[in-house]
Design an enzyme around this catalytic site. Structure first.
Site, PDB file in Angstrom:
ATOM      1  NE  ARG A  78      -3.781   0.382   0.688  1.00  0.00           N
ATOM      2  CZ  ARG A  78      -5.353   0.747   0.421  1.00  0.00           C
ATOM      3  NH1 ARG A  78      -5.855  -0.744   0.506  1.00  0.00           N
ATOM      4  NH2 ARG A  78      -6.054   1.800   0.530  1.00  0.00           N
ATOM      5  CB  THR A 130       3.262 -10.230   5.120  1.00  0.00           C
ATOM      6  OG1 THR A 130       2.517  -9.858   4.768  1.00  0.00           O
ATOM      7  CG2 THR A 130       3.182 -10.531   7.074  1.00  0.00           C
TER       8      THR A 130
HETATM    9  C1  PLP Z   1       1.254  -9.200   1.563  1.00  0.00           C
HETATM   10  C2  PLP Z   1       0.570  -7.892   0.781  1.00  0.00           C
HETATM   11  C3  PLP Z   1       0.188  -7.092   1.172  1.00  0.00           C
HETATM   12  C4  PLP Z   1       1.041  -6.596   2.671  1.00  0.00           C
HETATM   13  O1  PLP Z   1       2.820  -6.187   2.391  1.00  0.00           O
HETATM   14  P1  PLP Z   1       3.514  -4.858   2.981  1.00  0.00           P
HETATM   15  O2  PLP Z   1       4.708  -5.136   2.921  1.00  0.00           O
HETATM   16  O3  PLP Z   1       3.633  -6.065   4.160  1.00  0.00           O
HETATM   17  O4  PLP Z   1       2.422  -4.250   3.433  1.00  0.00           O
HETATM   18  C5  PLP Z   1      -0.226  -6.191   1.109  1.00  0.00           C
HETATM   19  N1  PLP Z   1      -0.748  -6.113  -0.336  1.00  0.00           N
HETATM   20  C6  PLP Z   1      -1.161  -7.901  -0.635  1.00  0.00           C
HETATM   21  C7  PLP Z   1      -1.203  -8.004  -2.353  1.00  0.00           C
HETATM   22  C8  PLP Z   1       0.074  -9.138  -0.832  1.00  0.00           C
HETATM   23  O5  PLP Z   1      -0.055  -9.674  -0.649  1.00  0.00           O
END
Ligand code: PLP
Length: 858
Positions: A595, A702
């Site tokens: 995001r 994550t």
């Molecule tokens: C894993 C994931 C996120 C989280 O990403 P971060 O880098 O931890 O903010 C957000 N959107 C999607 C589609 C994801 O697969």
């Protein structure tokens, strides 16, 4: 005037008195009879693997019976659906089997309540988890198609914003794989997270009508339909035993219909259910309009009530305080608790045992209204005492906090809350009254503490603090990484930690290795399997065995070839989605996808891109490796700064990609419409993973784990789970820069360095900022990006971009140098993958189960 659509399940009735255990459904626990004896329709046989003809026949049958098409003339869309129905049959068959044994064992159940489940596509995951790749490959060949083509027909189930929703989806996968008796509960939004396109560099949102043609994975279960009350008033009375009682009356009713999606475990017989509620108008018309004789208006206002489950709120990490959002929260919580109660009451009459049979995990405070709702059910409907009801609540609920940022903490105006949920407001006041008495007793004369801990925030608009409610009403409060949890107990929830230290615990997030390696990077998974077997898919620590191959030149070579292949595939996607932009698969793929948020600091990344651009222009002889810097991510539609950052990224990309002086050296791509399916293609192609949030702002992350598991090296701050990733992979295999959380905290207070000083003293920094300020990326317009420049130069920049910039640039130079030594780089890449075992969501779920839910896992 509640409807009598109450749920009834088609099951062997298991009436009991006094909580005795049911014998239920014939055969006993655990053991499953030989498949051939008990497979209605031959489903077990179907999935044995050597029944290609049967598989093919079943798919063709579904094309006819579900799609109403001639199987000989079906296209991919029909075949995708028919295949999905075929797999869904298998899942349902396993589910029914599993439920019978679950009821027989009367095991404790876990309810995972989340406003968001960011599932993505289900097809490939189901095929792989069911172990059907090979026979299916054969069967589809005879039908003239293949899995990849069919997969592309599926719309993402994008019922979430980002990390929080994706975590919930990974958890369900792990829960199913580990055979834990759990259910996911949420909302079936007609419109998931908006579709993003980029027009003239700007984000444009369009609705994501993913259900327009229906999803073959959803079961609409119209017999699980519960009434949900809103509004009305509280009627108080004295009951026969002389006790003061309350009832919630004169309410409007909206019906909640269950829509189920089954989630398969990995090559086991477990399937779990994700139950998503959809709003339906109740049959009764509101009395007022009905009496006025305006039938059509009355129906119209009924239909209005179905808007509750229409759309997902698109703000990540920002609480919005809208009435419709509050309605959504109560709607899904009220329906869920009715379902929980129904299941509990099948085998129990008393409530003392409730916490031994039921655990409810609250994914953030979004479902925290479940606490006063369970109180209401126990007090008003079940006639229990306050003391018992409260004891049950605290022992049943557990709360996961996802953020340290104050703007993300949910509050509801007391007035709005009270008009929608008057009885719950009363209950919250009573919870608060009793709680504050306790606080006053423990900390006599400490008014400040009472004000801070109160469920009610006083002020011009009085507000309910949902985090405080969730903490008081839960026996467990967990953060999502070690650092995050430490900061929670030291700052945000310090008062509560002092009062209830035993309630606080850390559960570092994880990701499912099935979707995020086995499915999305099949070539790499195969290579790993060749060397160390496939046990890692359910025991990720097994990846350690890869360390032995980190120095093997031939293995490194194959490792690089797979990365290169994944980069070629991504290059093709970029060409297609970014107006024909061509990128070089031999360049360093430097990727930040998540995001768009100020705290995540995409802007810091842009500053480095501009620096590289200026460097390559000024030094045509430079030996730095060529880079492709890739961005993707959505900005909340109302988040102006984030949208301006999207615009800057695209403007910088435009200038750089058009400049022949840097052709073959630097390319910048913003891939529109980031989501799970795109992530599955982007992440396997990354060399470098950007995890550069201001220390102390990203709770866990994550995305960082997904990248490292796919062989990208991380450049990042000591924030969230990056800290633990460094611990695991070793400091020499990760690029860490910038201030620590502690340094950020003290720097914000003492301001020892100011952006203006850094700007004046460092000519490189000055050149970067000046380029933006002077309109180098806005056709000379100095106004367009001025807000971003002002942010950068502000002494009060909460995200401290300029204070971390020099360290970031130095670190990026080091990245470039090491990338130049492909052997050294590949070795680090292998070691990263080998040491990612900790970040499997299987580990996370095992900890939740054992340490929070009180469930043993085999
Ligand atoms: C894993 C994931 C996120 C989280 O990403 P971060 O880098 O931890 O903010 C957000 N959107 C999607 C589609 C994801 O697969």
């Amino acid at each position: 005037m509640q409807e009598q659509h109450m749920a009834r399940e088609s099951k062997a009735k298991t009436a009991t008195k006094g909580g005795s255990r049911p014998e239920s459904g014939g055969k006993s626990t655990g053991k499953t009879p030989a498949p051939s004896q008990q497979a209605p329709g031959g489903y077990d046989i179907l999935f044995k693997g050597d029944n290609i003809e049967l598989l093919r026949g079943t798919i063709r049958h579904h094309i006819m019976s579900f799609q109403g098409r001639d199987p000989d003339r079906a296209g991919n869309e029909d075949s995708y659906r028919a295949l999905s129905y075929t797999l869904r049959d298998a899942l349902m068959y396993k589910w029914i089997k599993g439920q019978k044994s679950l009821y027989a064992q009367a095991r404790k159940r876990v309810y995972y309540l989340s406003m968001e489940f960011l599932v993505g596509r289900s097809l490939t995951n189901a095929v792989i988890n069911l172990g059907m790749q090979e026979p299916l490959h054969q069967a589809l060949k005879t039908l003239g198609t293949d899995l990849e083509e069919l997969q592309s027909c599926e719309e993402d189930a994008a019922l979430g914003n980002g990390g929080l929703g994706r975590l919930a989806a990974c958890f369900l996968d792990s829960i199913a794989t580990m055979g834990i008796p759990a259910y996911g509960y949420g909302i079936l939004y007609d419109y998931g997270i908006f579709h993003q396109s980029i027009v003239d560099g700007c984000q444009v949102e369009t609705p994501d009508s993913w259900l327009r043609t229906g999803s073959p994975w959803l079961y609409e279960r119209s017999h699980f339909m519960y009434p949900v009350q809103f509004g009305g008033r509280v009627h108080s009375y004295i009951d026969q035993e002389g006790r003061y009682r309350s009832r919630w009356v004169d309410t409007n009713i909206v019906m909640a219909m269950a829509c189920d999606m089954l989630v398969p475990g990995f090559r086991n017989d477990h399937v779990i259910n994700m139950r998503l509620w959809r709003a339906k108008a109740s049959r009764e018309l509101d009395l007022e309009s009905f009496n006025a004789g305006d039938y059509v208006s009355a129906v119209e206002s009924k239909v209005q009530s179905e808007t509750i489950s229409k759309v997902l709120y698109p703000s990540d990490d920002i609480a919005e305080g809208q009435l419709l959002r509050l309605r959504q929260q109560y709607f899904f919580v009220a329906a869920t608790l009715q379902d929980v109660m129904r299941r509990y009451r099948k085998t129990n009459v008393h409530f003392e045992d409730f916490p031994n049979q039921v655990a409810i995990q609250l994914n953030d405070t979004h479902p925290a209204i479940a606490i006063p709702e369970l109180m209401r059910l126990l007090l008003d409907v079940e006639g229990q005492s306050w003391e018992l009801a409260w004891d049950v609540c605290v022992k049943t609920f557990a709360y996961t906090n996802h953020t340290l940022m104050p703007e993300a903490l949910e509050t509801w105006s007391v007035d709005m809350f009270g008009s929608l949920l008057p009885r719950h407001l009363e209950i919250i006041y009573e919870i608060n009254r009793r709680f504050l008495l306790e606080v006053a007793e423990r900390y006599p004369g400490n008014l400040r503490r009472i004000q801070e801990m109160s469920l009610i925030e006083e002020g011009p608009v009085r507000k309910i603090r949902m985090a405080n409610l969730a903490i008081i009403g839960s026996h467990s409060i967990n953060g999502v990484a070690e650092l995050h949890t430490k900061l929670l107990t030291e700052h945000l929830f310090r008062n509560f930690y002092e009062m209830y230290p035993e309630r606080f615990n850390a559960k570092t997030n994880g990701i499912t290795p099935r979707r995020w390696l086995l499915c999305c990077n099949q070539e790499l998974a195969r290579l790993i399997g060749e060397k160390i077997g496939m046990d890692w898919a359910t025991d990720l620590d097994k990846l350690r065995a890869l360390e032995a191959f980190a120095d093997d030149p031939e293995f490194r070579q194959r490792w690089r070839e797979i990365k290169r292949l994944n980069k070629e595939k991504l290059a093709a996607i970029i060409k297609k989605r970014c107006n024909g932009l061509e990128v070089d698969p031999d360049s360093l793929f430097d990727i930040q996808v998540k995001r768009i948020h100020q705290y995540k600091r995409q802007l810091l990344n842009v500053l480095h891109v501009i620096r590289l651009y200026q460097h390559f222009v000024a030094h045509p002889e430079s030996t730095r490796p060529a880079r492709t810097v890739i961005f993707a991510g959505k900005a909340a539609p109302s988040y102006q700064r984030a949208k301006l950052i999207v615009r800057l990224i695209n403007s910088v990309a435009g200038v750089i990609n058009r400049d022949p002086r840097v052709a073959g050296r630097l390319r910048v791509a913003f891939i529109p419409n980031y989501g799970v399916s795109l992530a599955e293609r982007i992440i396997p192609a990354a060399d470098l993973s950007e995890q550069i949030s201001t220390a102390g702002t990203e709770a866990s992350g994550t995305g960082n784990m997904k990248f490292a598991l796919n062989g990208a090296l991380t450049i990042g701050t000591l924030d969230g789970a990056n800290v633990e990733i460094r611990q695991e992979v070793g400091a020499e295999n990760i690029f860490i820069f910038g201030m620590t959380a502690q340094e950020v905290e003290s720097e914000k207070r003492i301001k020892s360095r100011k952006p203006i000083q850094i700007y004046e003293q460092n000519p490189t920094v000055r050149a970067i900022v000046d380029a933006i300020a002077q309109g180098a990326f806005s056709d000379g317009d100095r106004e367009l990006f001025r807000p971003l420049v002002d942010d950068l130069m502000s002494e009060n920049d909460p995200y401290l971009l300029l204070l971390d910039l020099e360290s970031y640039l130095t670190c990026q130079d080091m990245v470039g140098e090491i990338y130049g030594d492909q052997d050294a780089w590949t070795k680090k890449s292998i070691l990263n993958v080998a040491r990612m075992g900790k970040f499997s969501s299987d580990r996370t779920i095992r900890q939740y189960a054992e340490e929070i839910w009180g469930i043993r896992v085999e």
